[in-house]
Design an enzyme around this catalytic site. Structure first.
Site, mmCIF file in Angstrom:
data_model
loop_
_atom_site.group_PDB
_atom_site.id
_atom_site.type_symbol
_atom_site.label_atom_id
_atom_site.label_comp_id
_atom_site.label_asym_id
_atom_site.label_seq_id
_atom_site.Cartn_x
_atom_site.Cartn_y
_atom_site.Cartn_z
ATOM 1 N N LYS A 126 -76.804 57.907 98.772
ATOM 2 C CA LYS A 126 -75.751 57.855 99.791
ATOM 3 C C LYS A 126 -76.394 57.679 101.150
ATOM 4 C CE LYS A 126 -71.216 58.451 99.660
ATOM 5 N NZ LYS A 126 -70.426 58.190 98.470
ATOM 6 N N GLY A 238 -54.594 61.086 103.470
ATOM 7 C CA GLY A 238 -55.593 60.074 103.845
ATOM 8 C C GLY A 238 -55.051 58.693 103.532
ATOM 9 N N TYR A 239 -55.117 57.783 104.524
ATOM 10 C CA TYR A 239 -54.535 56.449 104.296
ATOM 11 C C TYR A 239 -55.552 55.367 104.646
ATOM 12 C CZ TYR A 239 -50.257 53.882 103.162
ATOM 13 O OH TYR A 239 -49.302 53.114 102.533
ATOM 14 N N GLY A 240 -56.788 55.588 104.210
ATOM 15 C CA GLY A 240 -57.824 54.559 104.350
ATOM 16 C C GLY A 240 -57.749 53.637 103.144
ATOM 17 N N ASN A 241 -58.879 53.110 102.724
ATOM 18 C CA ASN A 241 -58.877 52.159 101.611
ATOM 19 C C ASN A 241 -58.262 52.764 100.350
ATOM 20 O OD1 ASN A 241 -60.369 51.293 98.999
ATOM 21 N ND2 ASN A 241 -60.492 49.495 100.304
ATOM 22 N N GLY A 243 -56.555 55.674 99.783
ATOM 23 C CA GLY A 243 -55.208 56.248 99.921
ATOM 24 C C GLY A 243 -54.129 55.174 100.009
HETATM 25 N N1 GLU Z 1 -68.492 55.006 98.274
HETATM 26 C C1 GLU Z 1 -67.918 54.872 96.978
HETATM 27 C C2 GLU Z 1 -68.077 56.158 96.189
HETATM 28 O O1 GLU Z 1 -68.220 57.234 96.736
HETATM 29 C C3 GLU Z 1 -68.428 53.650 96.255
HETATM 30 C C4 GLU Z 1 -69.902 53.611 96.032
HETATM 31 C C5 GLU Z 1 -70.394 52.284 95.543
HETATM 32 O O2 GLU Z 1 -69.596 51.389 95.343
HETATM 33 O O3 GLU Z 1 -71.602 52.174 95.376
HETATM 34 O O4 GLU Z 1 -67.996 56.168 94.988
#
Ligand code: GLU
Length: 436
Positions: A126, A238-241, A243
């Site tokens: 991450k 939450g209303y991002g991608n 939501g």
């Molecule tokens: N950020 C997303 C997650 O937490 C997607 C991660 C990704 O596609 O590598 O699962």
């Protein structure tokens, strides 16, 4: 948490580089204790257990970025590679003012478990940057995104660690990062990142993949619990991608009625429901869900207390905690966010008979289609959207059944079952590789 004020619009936590917050709210402490509990179910040997408690590698970077007003601002960021025993690390990059090394560590560990639950040949990583993208211009965001890759470019690679979008990052940011990486290498290397726009090697079906995966899980959960979803109600925090697409797909695929939605500015409610199309049009016009005609405002807390069938937490960690959990009436919690439920809340929900679809499973559609994107990038051949949907549905329903079966076998709840499946797979890979 101790904080030091620096000139500017947000404060820089003292915990930038160390795990100092010995608090139950610290996501990394939560992630470690979830692993500890799993280790005792699996009777993990101490070396395997200890290795999995910590990231294998982490990078801390400091980035000078020119602002539009001519000054230079210094930003801090991270990339954490938790474990790559099963394949290259995989996981998003968050841009958030409250980012800390500990949130990124927790999120990286959760990616290791998520890719393993889904049986993808990937590990967990991450990234994060401490910034407030809502107060930055597109030019400033582009320069920050490029600076991140200039600093982290030798730490990531298509065979080693592949970033993606997460909270407050999007396909445009992925495009800038893919471009910067390609410029550094001297040739196009779009496979460095996923969640890209389609013309740059993005995958069909990536945009709504997180929500779609969650919707398949809700459908399966309703089936095993004998709950009818047609005409049933839901609330979305939450209303991002994830939501916003959950709203669209819960309507379209499950025939549900969404009665409450929140974003960072507030919550709207109408007991008769409202459509994704209308709310999105309002949000595009005004920048928020608040003030949506035909709805009444609610406090953010009240959203969790509504008598609805499903709640989709789709924002940040810790949204469901010991304060609001006792008042939750929903039959199903579909965790589209990472880490939205604290361990204390988990126990309360369980005791109240609420069926929790854990984040490791519920929001894994995003990384699953990211994996499809990696495969297509290395093939140089791209699948149709239906093909992606079909493959995603199979992956999600297989993983759901595996977790459901494991819960029965071990007599545990779904989150522990997901951990058991994941940790067992990662531990086996480490054993086979001779690490432990
Ligand atoms: N950020 C997303 C997650 O937490 C997607 C991660 C990704 O596609 O590598 O699962």
């Amino acid at each position: 948490m101790s904080e030091r004020n620096i000139p500017g619009e947000y404060t820089l936590p003292d915990t930038l580089a160390k795990t100092e917050i010995r608090s139950e709210q610290n996501p990394f402490i939560i992630a470690q204790s979830q692993l500890d509990e799993t280790a005792s179910y699996l009777k993990l040997d101490p070396a395997t257990h200890q290795l999995l408690r910590w990231p294998l590698r982490e990078l801390h970077i400091t980035m000078p970025v020119k602002l539009d007003n001519g000054t230079t601002r210094i930003f801090h960021g991270f990339r954490v590679q938790h474990n790559d025993a099963r394949g290259p690390c995989k996981g998003g990059i968050r841009f958030h003012p409250d980012e800390t090394i500990d949130t990124v560590r927790a999120l990286a560990a959760w990616m290791t478990w998520k890719t393993a639950v889904m049986n993808l040949p990937l590990g967990g990583g991450k990234g994060g940057v401490i910034c407030n993208p809502k107060k930055m211009s597109p030019g400033e965001l582009e320069r920050l995104s490029r600076a991140y890759i200039r600093q982290a470019g030798s730490f990531v690679a298509p065979e080693k660690d592949v970033p993606a979008p997460d909270v407050y990052t999007n396909p445009q940011i992925m495009a800038w990062m893919a471009d910067e990486y390609s410029m550094l290498r001297g040739y196009n290397e779009f496979g460095i990142i996923t969640g890209k726009p389609l013309p740059l090697g993005g995958s069909a079906g990536r945009n709504d993949a997180t929500a779609r995966g969650g919707i398949y899980c809700v459908r399966e959960a309703a089936r095993v619990k004998g709950i009818g979803l047609q005409g049933a109600t839901a609330a979305i925090q939450g209303y991002g991608n994830s939501g916003s697409y959950a709203h669209k797909l819960a309507e379209k695929m499950l025939g549900m009625k969404i009665v409450a939605v929140s974003d960072s500015k507030g919550t709207v409610f109408n007991p008769d429901g409202f459509t994704h199309e209308d709310l999105m049009a309002h949000k595009k016009r005004t920048g928020s869900v608040t003030g949506f005609p035909g709805t009444e405002p609610l406090s953010n807390e009240a959203l969790f207390e509504l008598d609805v069938t499903v709640i989709f937490p789709a924002a940040l960690e810790g949204a469901i905690n010991r304060n609001n959990a006792p008042r939750i009436k929903a039959k199903i919690i579909a965790e589209l966010a990472n880490g939205p439920t604290t361990p204390e809340a988990d126990i309360i929900l369980r005791n109240n008979g609420c069926y929790v679809i854990p984040d490791l499973l519920c929001n894994a559609g995003g990384v699953t289609v990211s994996y499809f994107e990696m495969v297509q990038n290395s093939y140089g051949y791209y699948w149709e959207e239906e093909e992606i949907h079909h493959r995603l549905e199979k992956k999600m329903t297989d993983a759901f059944s595996q977790v459901h079966r494991t819960a029965g076998q071990y007599g545990v709840h779904n989150r522990m079952a997901a951990y058991i499946v994941a940790v067992e797979r990662v531990a086996e890979a480490m054993r086979l590789r001779g690490w432990v």
